[in-house]
Enzyme design. Structure first.
Site, PDB file in Angstrom:
ATOM      1  N   LEU A  33       0.859  -1.190   0.000  1.00 10.55           N
ATOM      2  CA  LEU A  33       0.000   0.000   0.000  1.00 10.55           C
ATOM      3  C   LEU A  33       0.896   1.243   0.000  1.00 10.55           C
ATOM      4  CD1 LEU A  33      -3.019   0.354   2.470  1.00 10.55           C
ATOM      5  CD2 LEU A  33      -2.033   2.212   1.157  1.00 10.55           C
ATOM      6  N   GLU A  88       1.591   4.374  -2.839  1.00  9.34           N
ATOM      7  CA  GLU A  88       1.315   4.869  -4.199  1.00  9.34           C
ATOM      8  C   GLU A  88       2.575   5.312  -4.920  1.00  9.34           C
ATOM      9  OE1 GLU A  88      -0.498   5.485  -1.533  1.00  9.34           O
ATOM     10  OE2 GLU A  88      -2.423   4.590  -2.077  1.00  9.34           O
ATOM     11  N   PHE A 118      -7.787   5.010  -5.644  1.00 13.40           N
ATOM     12  CA  PHE A 118      -8.675   6.183  -5.640  1.00 13.40           C
ATOM     13  C   PHE A 118      -7.850   7.411  -5.997  1.00 13.40           C
ATOM     14  CE2 PHE A 118     -10.857   3.276  -2.819  1.00 13.40           C
ATOM     15  CZ  PHE A 118     -12.191   3.466  -3.119  1.00 13.40           C
ATOM     16  N   ILE A 142      -3.845   9.617  -4.706  1.00 15.43           N
ATOM     17  CA  ILE A 142      -2.766   9.633  -5.694  1.00 15.43           C
ATOM     18  C   ILE A 142      -1.589  10.490  -5.213  1.00 15.43           C
ATOM     19  CG2 ILE A 142      -3.500  11.673  -7.060  1.00 15.43           C
ATOM     20  CD1 ILE A 142      -2.968   9.947  -9.581  1.00 15.43           C
ATOM     21  N   HIS A 170     -13.361  10.041  -1.200  1.00 16.47           N
ATOM     22  CA  HIS A 170     -13.616   9.031  -2.241  1.00 16.47           C
ATOM     23  C   HIS A 170     -14.322   9.659  -3.427  1.00 16.47           C
ATOM     24  CE1 HIS A 170     -13.088   6.661   1.432  1.00 16.47           C
ATOM     25  NE2 HIS A 170     -12.582   5.742   0.637  1.00 16.47           N
TER      26      HIS A 170
END
Ligand SMILES: Cc1ncc(C[n+]2csc(CCOP(=O)(O)OP(=O)(O)O)c2C)c(N)n1
Ligand SMILES: [Mg+2]
Length: 737
Positions: free
Chosen positions: A465, A467, A490, A494, A537
């Site tokens: 996990l 990015e 999502f 980012i 989200h």
């Protein structure tokens, strides 16, 4: 795990002066070569400092004090075979790998013929494709994840050698990506002690330990990051101590001012990596005898006594003394060698000062692939006939279905495609799948469902996990010629990858003057209208990425476009940010039959969703169906005919279609889901006002989200995001002009 530690305070290894002697694997000739390289490196720094003071070059970063470890690494590893992600102090390493002093001076003067960047990057930002020295940037640490991706890519190729082949009918990026790999290759990456504080460093350590990747991390610890000393940088003061818990690593801590000990450390590290045991970590204690850069004066924060203590360990002087003491060279030999180097450097400087600068108009070259134009007709194909085998009309599929089907067909076609990200695999514990205990997940939105089962977990796998690690690793893999199609779960998350997305991925081709490129695809779930998605989200923010030169940005509004544009994104030769609207994944609007395995849409070609003569509406993404609803209502009510343009790709965007439409309607509304101010539509509106002013009968209007975050409660969400009625009212208002 193996650990070797040499006391960094030991004097240079003095093993006697016998002619046949080997010094931890180095011959006398190699030691002379090492000294020549170290001395050359130092003298290039001195020459550059002079040239900077004479204003003949524009910047200077020195590698002083780091020469011994650099030369040792260069002698232990293989140029054009192993891969190198060196940082700015690695001048001596680059010389050892084969970079010529003249080439370094060319970079200083910013010459057109500078092989690193053609005058685009500062000196000491190395890039030499033939030697496998990969283009480097200035952010501290962002090279590390790419190095991990490079090693990962090399290992993938060793396991899938056929992926390196270029099929005769490969009319895609592969034609321009020749691949080379070695089964026992190593990727070297270096960084400073300060840089080991960056999160990306830790992500890279984790990923390489997890994958037992053949990466040598070299921390060149000079005790300072500009003016910040190691004890306030690194908890406990020792990076070796902090990383010692990482599994699968071989560790070395060495006096990096001692070329013999450094070479021995690198030889052991390289052996460990080549044998496939995992990564290695070389912690080299070095010095920084000159200030951080020419813009820094270290006397402001380092007293004389401390600097003099460092000077006692100067690697160039110490190696010279060592050669004399060991009888490898005498005074005369040293003098002669140094004279030769001086003459070589003088000639190199003279030539470089005569070199031509780049032409001003060349500055736009190589932002994108010069070989494959993503807007060209090559990417324009028709959907396959929409008929099922039983003669019935095939069922219309969702955007999610078609993205999944497109990924599957492309993976069949091109073995270089690898998919990774958070939760994208069906099941990391493969045995559960094999024993049919579970069905598999395949992404939080299930877009990658079944791909691991079909293509194996070498090609489709879950990443940690992290990015930045997803994007940085993809960049490194793409540099090697693979085609990572990675997922950022999502859009709201980012941002840890922003350094990679802004400063790295889109700059690689340009900054290396087309020496390197990294065409990969980053798929990202974006957008709101979720009733409950809330602030984290539901975000948009595409303009932040269209603001980045070098990055293609795609934002489809329906299933068919998503399939065609994704295929183009995968086959093209540029990096692509592929934005997928979550609300559209399973919407009934815009469903379509699968258009077949060759369907492509070129970038920069908008679609007229609804033809009209009275008002132009320019939009994209989830606003398309909402604007269509509003336009249909307006037409029903008062006969106003709206021309609705779906841009489909945001960089490049289809200016021509906009201009033709506005010439016809003389009224334009730009609509987008992102916050109104500084949003994507602001640029479109500004261009229309600027270039189509004569055509306009009404002000250019915008409808977008309020300048606030998307809230949880659906009543509040509706109040923030542009609704069909907001669009309807704006269109009706424009029709009055
Ligand atoms: C991400 C990032 N933050 C800040 C800087 C500015 N900067 C350049 S070098 C440097 C210090 C680096 O120290 P270290 O990693 O110890 O390397 P050294 O220069 O000492 O060899 C800083 C803060 C940068 N280039 N990138
Ligand atoms: Mg440092």
């Amino acid at each position: 795990m193996a650990t070797t530690k040499t006391d960094p305070k030991l004097p240079l290894a003095a093993n006697g002066g016998k002619k046949s002697k080997s010094y931890d694997g180095l011959t006398r000739e190699q030691l002379i070569k090492a000294y020549r390289l170290m001395y050359t490196s130092r003298r290039i720094d001195d020459r550059e400092i002079l040239l900077k003071r004479q204003q003949k070059i524009f910047f200077q970063m020195s590698g002083a004090g780091h020469e011994a470890i650099g030369v040792a690494a260069g002698l232990a590893l293989k140029p054009g075979y192993d891969w190198f992600y060196p940082y700015y102090r690695d001048r001596a390493l680059c010389l050892a790998l084969g970079v010529e002093p003249y080439q370094m001076f060319l970079q200083g003067v910013g010459a057109a013929d500078d092989p690193s960047s053609g005058g685009r990057q500062m000196p000491s930002h190395w890039s030499y494709p033939a030697l496998h020295i990969v283009t480097q940037s200035s952010p501290t640490g962002s090279q590390i994840l790419q190095a991990v991706g490079c090693a990962d890519g090399g290992r993938f190729l060793a396991r899938h050698p056929k992926a390196a082949e270029i099929p005769a009918d490969a009319k895609d990026y592969r034609q321009f990506k020749n691949i080379s790999f070695q089964n026992d290759e190593i990727t070297y990456v270096s960084l400073g002690d300060g840089t080991s504080s960056e999160g990306e460093f830790w992500e890279a350590m984790n990923v390489s330990a997890l994958g037992k990747l053949p990466v040598i991390f070299c921390v060149e610890d000079n005790g300072y990051a500009i003016s910040v000393p190691v004890e306030v940088q690194t908890a406990g003061g020792s990076i070796s101590q902090l990383v010692s818990g990482f599994p699968n690593f071989h560790f070395e801590e060495v006096d990096g001012t001692d070329p013999v000990a450094s070479y021995a450390a690198f030889t052991r590290a390289a052996k460990y990596c080549r044998e496939g045991h995992g990564p290695a970590f070389v912690h080299a204690h070095v010095i920084r005898p000159y200030s951080h850069s020419l813009s820094d004066d270290e006397r402001l924060y380092r007293p004389d006594a401390e600097r003099e203590r460092d000077a006692q360990r100067d690697p160039v002087t110490r190696t010279q003394m060592f050669l004399l003491r060991e009888g490898i060279l005498d005074d005369k030999g040293i003098n002669q060698l140094e004279k030769e180097v001086e003459a070589e450097l003088q000639a190199a400087v003279d030539r470089a000062l005569d070199a031509l600068p780049p032409a001003p108009e060349s500055v736009m070259n190589f932002l994108y692939s010069p070989d494959l134009d993503v807007t060209s007709r090559m990417f324009e194909t028709q959907p396959a006939a929409a008929e099922a085998s039983d003669g019935k009309k095939p069922t219309a599929k969702t955007m999610a279905d078609l993205i999944n089907a497109t990924l599957r067909d492309e993976m069949k076609r091109d073995e270089r495609i690898v998919i990774f990200g958070e939760d994208v695999a069906d099941c990391s514990r493969e045995e559960y799948l094999k024993r049919k205990l579970v069905k598999g997940k395949g992404g939080v939105f299930k877009l990658t469902f079944g791909l691991q089962c079909d293509f194996g977990n070498d090609r489709v796998f879950n990443s940690p996990l992290a990015e930045a690690a997803i994007v940085g690793r993809a960049t490194g893999m793409a540099t090697r010629g693979l085609k990572p199609v990675v997922e950022v779960q999502f859009f709201d998350y980012i941002w840890p990858a922003m350094m990679q997305l802004r400063d790295e991925l889109p700059t690689i081709r340009w900054r290396s003057n087309n020496g390197f490129s990294a065409p990969c695809v980053i798929r990202v779930a974006i957008g709101g209208y979720l009733t409950g998605g809330a602030i984290y989200h539901s975000q948009c923010g595409e303009s932040i990425f269209t603001h980045i030169p070098g990055l293609r940005v795609v934002f489809p509004s329906n299933a068919l476009d998503a399939a065609g544009l994704l295929r183009t994104a995968i086959r093209c030769d540029d990096p692509v940010l592929f934005l997928e609207h979550k609300r559209l994944y399973r919407e009934s609007y815009g469903r379509a039959a699968y258009p077949g395995p060759e369907y492509m849409i070129p970038f920069g070609k908008a679609k007229i969703v609804h033809e009209g003569t009275d008002i132009t509406v320019v939009t994209y993404g989830a606003v398309v169906p909402r604007a269509l609803q509003a336009a249909q209502k307006l037409e029903r009510e008062q006969g106003t005919k709206v021309e609705l343009i779906d841009l489909r790709t945001l960089n490049p965007f289809d200016w021509e279609t906009i201009a033709v439409s506005v010439a016809k309607t003389n009224r334009v509304l730009v609509a987008y889901e992102d916050t109104l101010s500084w949003g994507y539509g602001a640029e479109i509106a500004a261009r229309i006002a600027d270039q189509l002013f004569d055509q306009l009968d009404a002000p250019v209007r915008r409808v977008a989200a309020k300048d606030i975050f998307v809230p949880y409660q659906p009543i509040l969400e509706d109040a923030v995001l542009p609704q069909p009625n907001d669009l309807y009212l704006a269109m009706r208002d424009l029709a009055k002009y």
